[in-house]
Scaffold this active site. Structure first.
Site, short mmCIF file in Angstrom:
data_model
loop_
_atom_site.label_atom_id
_atom_site.label_comp_id
_atom_site.label_asym_id
_atom_site.label_seq_id
_atom_site.Cartn_x
_atom_site.Cartn_y
_atom_site.Cartn_z
N MET A 10 -27.59 -22.74 22.13
CA MET A 10 -27.38 -23.11 23.54
C MET A 10 -28.70 -23.40 24.25
O MET A 10 -28.96 -22.92 25.34
CB MET A 10 -26.63 -21.97 24.25
CG MET A 10 -25.30 -21.64 23.62
SD MET A 10 -24.17 -23.05 23.58
CE MET A 10 -23.66 -23.07 25.29
N ARG A 11 -29.54 -24.20 23.60
CA ARG A 11 -30.80 -24.62 24.22
C ARG A 11 -30.95 -26.12 24.04
O ARG A 11 -30.67 -26.64 22.95
CB ARG A 11 -31.99 -23.94 23.53
CG ARG A 11 -31.97 -22.44 23.54
CD ARG A 11 -32.45 -21.86 24.83
NE ARG A 11 -33.85 -22.16 25.13
CZ ARG A 11 -34.41 -21.92 26.31
NH1 ARG A 11 -33.70 -21.42 27.29
NH2 ARG A 11 -35.68 -22.20 26.52
N ASP A 23 -25.95 -34.42 23.31
CA ASP A 23 -24.83 -34.71 22.40
C ASP A 23 -24.67 -36.22 22.19
O ASP A 23 -23.54 -36.74 22.16
CB ASP A 23 -23.52 -34.12 22.97
CG ASP A 23 -23.61 -32.62 23.16
OD1 ASP A 23 -24.24 -31.94 22.33
OD2 ASP A 23 -23.06 -32.11 24.16
N HIS A 56 -20.42 -30.56 17.65
CA HIS A 56 -19.91 -30.49 19.03
C HIS A 56 -18.38 -30.56 18.97
O HIS A 56 -17.83 -31.41 18.26
CB HIS A 56 -20.47 -31.66 19.84
CG HIS A 56 -20.08 -31.61 21.28
ND1 HIS A 56 -20.69 -30.75 22.18
CD2 HIS A 56 -19.14 -32.28 21.98
CE1 HIS A 56 -20.14 -30.91 23.37
NE2 HIS A 56 -19.19 -31.83 23.28
N ASN A 102 -26.27 -31.43 14.70
CA ASN A 102 -25.54 -30.55 15.62
C ASN A 102 -24.05 -30.77 15.42
O ASN A 102 -23.63 -31.83 14.94
CB ASN A 102 -25.91 -30.88 17.07
CG ASN A 102 -25.24 -29.94 18.06
OD1 ASN A 102 -25.16 -28.72 17.82
ND2 ASN A 102 -24.75 -30.47 19.17
N SER A 129 -19.92 -18.74 13.49
CA SER A 129 -18.91 -19.09 12.48
C SER A 129 -19.26 -20.39 11.76
O SER A 129 -18.95 -20.55 10.56
CB SER A 129 -17.52 -19.18 13.12
OG SER A 129 -17.37 -20.32 13.93
N ASN A 130 -19.88 -21.35 12.42
CA ASN A 130 -20.29 -22.58 11.72
C ASN A 130 -21.41 -22.29 10.73
O ASN A 130 -21.46 -22.89 9.65
CB ASN A 130 -20.69 -23.66 12.72
CG ASN A 130 -19.49 -24.39 13.25
OD1 ASN A 130 -18.86 -25.17 12.55
ND2 ASN A 130 -19.13 -24.11 14.51
N GLU A 139 -32.91 -37.31 21.72
CA GLU A 139 -33.44 -36.74 22.97
C GLU A 139 -32.34 -36.52 24.01
O GLU A 139 -32.55 -35.80 24.99
CB GLU A 139 -34.52 -37.65 23.57
CG GLU A 139 -35.82 -37.68 22.79
CD GLU A 139 -35.74 -38.53 21.52
OE1 GLU A 139 -34.71 -39.21 21.31
OE2 GLU A 139 -36.70 -38.49 20.73
C1 GRF Z 1 -18.82 -24.42 18.21
O1 GRF Z 1 -17.62 -24.77 18.87
C2 GRF Z 1 -19.75 -25.60 18.14
O2 GRF Z 1 -19.08 -26.81 18.00
C3 GRF Z 1 -20.45 -25.54 19.46
O3 GRF Z 1 -20.65 -24.18 19.71
C4 GRF Z 1 -19.64 -23.43 19.03
C5 GRF Z 1 -20.35 -22.45 18.15
O4 GRF Z 1 -19.46 -21.59 17.49
N1 GRF Z 1 -21.69 -26.29 19.44
P1 GRF Z 1 -19.98 -20.67 16.31
O5 GRF Z 1 -21.12 -19.84 16.88
O6 GRF Z 1 -20.45 -21.56 15.21
O7 GRF Z 1 -18.81 -19.83 15.94
#
Ligand code: GRF
Length: 213
Positions: A95-96, A150, A114, A112, A18-19, A147
């Site tokens: 997620m890496r 978050d 968060h 990124n 979604s982002n 490095e």
């Molecule tokens: C979001 O909450 C973002 O902040 C986090 O992972 C989620 C990803 O959501 N890093 P999407 O795949 O962008 O919907």
């Protein structure tokens, strides 16, 4: 930068995307002077990858499970990024953890998002961490990737209230709405202003006649 379509942006994702869609929409509406030149996923059935294909964006899946090591996987991702001549890399639910080699190769060009007000609640399940801690406000943070986990310099934060009756799901949904505003806002700021990183601080100064957003 490309001549007329702005900065060349790559998206790295692992999930629903979604982002990524929020960034793409803002670019299409002319709110962010950039375009997406590659969407890279590491999970074959990631919804974000099929959404990118539906939009006919250059999309590639590089599954980490098929590689012998993190280095081998990252080398393939870096090759795909360099091949696309990217200016910026936006992690959007990727997620890496990125290696020092990767971060150094694209220093100050990786962003990124968060779903917490960093430095509170880095890492996994930040919305749950926020509720369990009892904070009254939370939100989201767009930051440069360094490095650490978050822990890079912060570009934009947006705040939401945490209500007594909130569940992890309801708070996540409220934060996600703000994420979809914060990510395009952060990228637009960096692309339309002169900026520098001074210690932990991202300092912006207006360029030409463009106002600070
Ligand atoms: C979001 O909450 C973002 O902040 C986090 O992972 C989620 C990803 O959501 N890093 P999407 O795949 O962008 O919907």
């Amino acid at each position: 930068m490309s001549a007329d379509r702005g900065a060349r942006v790559a998206i790295l994702l692992s999930g629903r995307g979604s982002n990524f869609l929020a960034l793409h929409g803002a670019m299409e509406r002319g709110e962010v002077p950039a375009h997406i030149v590659r969407v890279i996923g590491n999970v074959p059935d990631a919804q974000g990858l099929s959404r990118a294909q539906d939009l006919r964006l250059p999309t590639v899946c590089i599954p980490h499970r098929l590689e012998n090591s993190r280095e081998a996987h990252e080398a393939r991702v870096m090759a795909a990024l360099d091949d696309a001549r990217v200016d910026w890399i936006c992690l959007a639910g990727y997620m890496r953890l990125l290696s020092e080699t990767f971060v150094a190769h694209y220093r100050d060009r990786i962003l990124n998002i968060h779903p917490s007000l960093l430095p509170s609640f880095p890492g996994r399940d930040p919305q749950r961490q926020a509720i369990e801690h009892g904070v009254r406000v939370s939100g989201c943070t767009v930051h440069f990737v360094n490095e650490g986990l978050d822990s890079g310099p912060i570009v934009v934060q947006r705040v939401v209230a945490v209500h007594d009756h909130d569940s992890e799901e309801s708070l996540s949904a409220r934060i996600l709405t703000e994420e979809h505003r914060a990510y395009p806002e952060a990228l637009a700021l960096l692309l339309t202003h002169d900026w520098r990183i001074d210690g932990r601080r991202v300092l912006l100064s207006s360029r030409g006649a463009r106002p600070l957003v």
